[in-house]
Write a protein that holds these residues in place. Structure first.
Motif, PDB file in Angstrom:
ATOM      1  N   ARG A  12      -2.203  16.470 -20.083  1.00  0.00           N
ATOM      2  CA  ARG A  12      -1.608  15.699 -18.979  1.00  0.00           C
ATOM      3  C   ARG A  12      -0.887  16.613 -17.985  1.00  0.00           C
ATOM      4  O   ARG A  12      -1.046  16.474 -16.767  1.00  0.00           O
ATOM      5  CB  ARG A  12      -0.606  14.678 -19.534  1.00  0.00           C
ATOM      6  N   ILE A  13      -0.094  17.552 -18.522  1.00  0.00           N
ATOM      7  CA  ILE A  13       0.651  18.449 -17.639  1.00  0.00           C
ATOM      8  C   ILE A  13      -0.299  19.300 -16.813  1.00  0.00           C
ATOM      9  O   ILE A  13      -0.143  19.437 -15.588  1.00  0.00           O
ATOM     10  CB  ILE A  13       1.607  19.340 -18.462  1.00  0.00           C
ATOM     11  N   TYR A  49      -2.164  17.297 -14.143  1.00  0.00           N
ATOM     12  CA  TYR A  49      -1.276  17.061 -13.005  1.00  0.00           C
ATOM     13  C   TYR A  49      -1.192  18.304 -12.121  1.00  0.00           C
ATOM     14  O   TYR A  49      -1.207  18.207 -10.882  1.00  0.00           O
ATOM     15  CB  TYR A  49       0.111  16.667 -13.530  1.00  0.00           C
ATOM     16  N   MET A  63       5.073  23.509 -11.199  1.00  0.00           N
ATOM     17  CA  MET A  63       5.521  22.123 -11.000  1.00  0.00           C
ATOM     18  C   MET A  63       6.263  21.974  -9.676  1.00  0.00           C
ATOM     19  O   MET A  63       6.018  21.016  -8.920  1.00  0.00           O
ATOM     20  CB  MET A  63       6.410  21.684 -12.162  1.00  0.00           C
ATOM     21  N   ILE A 120       9.725  20.797 -17.728  1.00  0.00           N
ATOM     22  CA  ILE A 120       9.851  19.447 -17.163  1.00  0.00           C
ATOM     23  C   ILE A 120      11.328  19.086 -17.029  1.00  0.00           C
ATOM     24  O   ILE A 120      11.771  18.578 -15.985  1.00  0.00           O
ATOM     25  CB  ILE A 120       9.103  18.418 -18.028  1.00  0.00           C
ATOM     26  N   MET A 134       6.177  11.956 -23.416  1.00  0.00           N
ATOM     27  CA  MET A 134       6.152  11.811 -21.962  1.00  0.00           C
ATOM     28  C   MET A 134       6.876  10.555 -21.499  1.00  0.00           C
ATOM     29  O   MET A 134       6.447   9.849 -20.595  1.00  0.00           O
ATOM     30  CB  MET A 134       4.712  11.826 -21.424  1.00  0.00           C
ATOM     31  N   ILE A 153       2.739  12.957 -13.981  1.00  0.00           N
ATOM     32  CA  ILE A 153       2.072  13.547 -15.143  1.00  0.00           C
ATOM     33  C   ILE A 153       1.347  12.476 -15.949  1.00  0.00           C
ATOM     34  O   ILE A 153       0.199  12.655 -16.388  1.00  0.00           O
ATOM     35  CB  ILE A 153       3.091  14.298 -16.012  1.00  0.00           C
ATOM     36  N   ASN A 154       1.989  11.326 -16.113  1.00  0.00           N
ATOM     37  CA  ASN A 154       1.398  10.252 -16.935  1.00  0.00           C
ATOM     38  C   ASN A 154       0.255   9.538 -16.234  1.00  0.00           C
ATOM     39  O   ASN A 154      -0.427   8.700 -16.865  1.00  0.00           O
ATOM     40  CB  ASN A 154       2.478   9.260 -17.342  1.00  0.00           C
TER      41      ASN A 154
END
Length: 503
Positions: A72-73, A76, A23, A483, A148, A499-500
């Motif tokens: 999603r994570i 991303y 990340m 996160i 999220m 991420i979203n």
């Protein structure tokens, strides 16, 4: 947030360290990860015996479906398309087998099918089951980060159910003891204790698998390698067989770290993904507030396990695309860690890992049986491979006990077995650097959440915590904690917004 801070050193290359590193790499930070083990991944790592690869953990995952949290994570991070996800059996991602009456409870995927199946087994309890499911899902809705959503945007008061024990929660919906046991069947996944485990842990993990239980064809280590590629491709470095042996502190900040090879490293920020007690052993403890250190050191750890790794003769044992739980009696559901020399193991959980996309026979099996560290404490001062004849004899006895238990389910399984290997809580302690071989980190206690809560912010100005001992464990909890940790450096709104974008 100080955007000029762009270098970070991460202590520990397990799941938490890799997710944080990936990340932060995506967000422009230069990352260095130091891992003492010969391979990265922690619970995502694998080893080989007779040419057969075995996962050490993370045999079953979830939420990799479109819109799911991990989908999603990983989207991303740019690794989703590198992961060969295989959904577990739609008609039974889990099987719960009770020898007492021969019952097999197959748990189908999806909330409605899962609910309808329970109602079919317990028709007189249908209304109670539906109330239970509604309440469990409502608890999940209260955990903003699980959905999220930014957990910091407003003060939140949790419902009365949120912090009650999982046992009290289940008991409030039914008096049927068999149903109570079935609703709690997966508690070995989170070291569930009837009286102390907060129900939100049970709710989050249950929903996680009900809605998307899956596995990675070929093993979970592929996720570790994909995350490592994100870090390296951004210019970061990952060091294996080279952990951190010393942390220097001055003025309530980390000044530098000294690696096992003697090299000295400095960064703007530091993240520890190892057990907090292991972290404290790396520094001058007088530099950390005593009350803070003693509080964390006093938190009880979850139980450990004895694991059997079985290699089958080709085309002899069927492949099960599910997780299989077995115990003798309904009343053992909460008693897996309460045993004597004569009645261990109280239950078992096994998987037959997926090797290819479509398979009829299993190449291997991994069996987990709950075991307390006290069972192996007499060898706690020994090293791997040098624990002595007594320990080896102990392992052989345990192996035989587990195979005998399996024979109660599959009478012909012994003839299918080509080779057997095993690991004890000592193995988990030494390879994961996890205090007392705790499978799921520190124990959460609903009666004293202030004691068992460890924040990502520490008493050192430029150090953060991450990993399974912070908040929630496993392939769901550790990325969510990552996160939280990374948001301290890059901002929660910024991170969740990106991420979203992959809903």
């Amino acid at each position: 947030m100080n955007t000029t801070q762009k270098t970070v050193i991460i202590i520990g290359g397990g799941i938490g360290g890799l997710f944080c590193g990936a990340m932060l790499s995506k967000e422009g930070w230069t990352v260095k990860i130091f891992e003492r083990h010969y391979k990265i991944g922690g619970g995502l790592h694998h080893f080989s015996r007779q040419g057969v690869e075995f996962e050490t953990g993370m045999h079953v995952m979830g939420a990799f479906h479109r819109g799911g949290v991990l989908n999603r994570i990983c989207s991303y991070l740019g690794v989703m398309d590198k992961l060969p996800v295989k959904q577990m059996d739609d008609d039974g991602f889990d099987i719960f087998h009770i020898k007492e009456d021969g019952a097999h409870y197959r748990m189908p995927r999806g909330r409605e099918r899962f609910t309808d199946n329970l109602c079919a087994h317990f028709p007189d309890e249908s209304a109670n089951i539906r109330r239970y499911m509604d309440a469990m899902y409502s608890i999940c809705d209260e955990v903003r980060l699980y959905n999220m959503e930014n957990p910091d945007i407003s003060f939140q008061e949790f419902s009365d159910d949120f912090m009650c024990s999982v046992g009290d929660f289940i008991d409030s919906f039914t008096q049927n003891e068999k149903l109570r046991s079935v609703l709690a069947y997966s508690n070995p996944l989170y070291a569930g204790d009837r009286y102390t485990t907060p129900v939100y842990i049970h709710a989050l993990i249950s929903k996680f698998y009900i809605e998307g239980a899956c596995r990675l064809v070929g093993g979970s280590s592929q996720l570790a390698e994909a995350l490592a590629d994100v870090i390296r491709n951004a210019g970061g470095e990952i060091f294996v067989r080279n952990g951190i042996r010393r942390i220097e502190i001055a003025d309530r900040s980390v000044v530098e770290v000294i690696a096992d090879d003697g090299s000295v490293h400095r960064a703007d920020r530091y993240i520890s993904s190892i057990h907090p007690s292991a972290f404290f052993s790396l520094l001058d403890i007088t530099k950390i507030q005593r009350s803070y250190r003693e509080r964390i050191d006093s938190i009880p750890n979850t139980y450990s396990c004895f694991t059997l790794y079985i290699i089958f003769h080709p085309d002899t044992f069927p492949f099960y695309n599910c997780t299989y739980y077995c115990q003798d009696n309904y009343d053992e559901t909460w008693q897996h860690d309460v045993y004597t020399d004569d009645n261990w193991p109280r239950g078992l959980m096994f998987v037959t890992p997926s090797v290819v996309e479509n398979e009829k026979f299993a190449e291997k099996m991994i069996v987990n049986c709950i075991m307390n560290f006290d069972t192996v404490r007499e060898w706690e001062d020994t090293l791997t491979g040098r624990r002595g004849a007594g320990y080896e004899a102990f392992k052989r006895r345990c192996e035989e006990r587990v195979i005998s238990k399996l024979e109660g389910i599959f009478p012909d399984i012994r003839s299918c077995i080509k080779a057997v290997y095993s690991a004890s809580p000592l193995t988990i302690r030494d390879f994961y650097n996890q205090k007392e071989g705790a499978m799921y980190g520190v124990r959460k206690d609903c009666r004293n959440m202030a004691l068992s809560h460890i924040a990502v912010r520490t008493k050192l100005n430029n150090l953060l915590f991450t990993g399974q001992n912070i908040n929630l464990h496993g392939i769901l909890g550790v990325p969510l904690t990552a996160i939280n940790t990374c948001a301290e450096l890059v901002g929660m709104e910024n991170l969740l917004g990106k991420i979203n974008a992959y809903k």
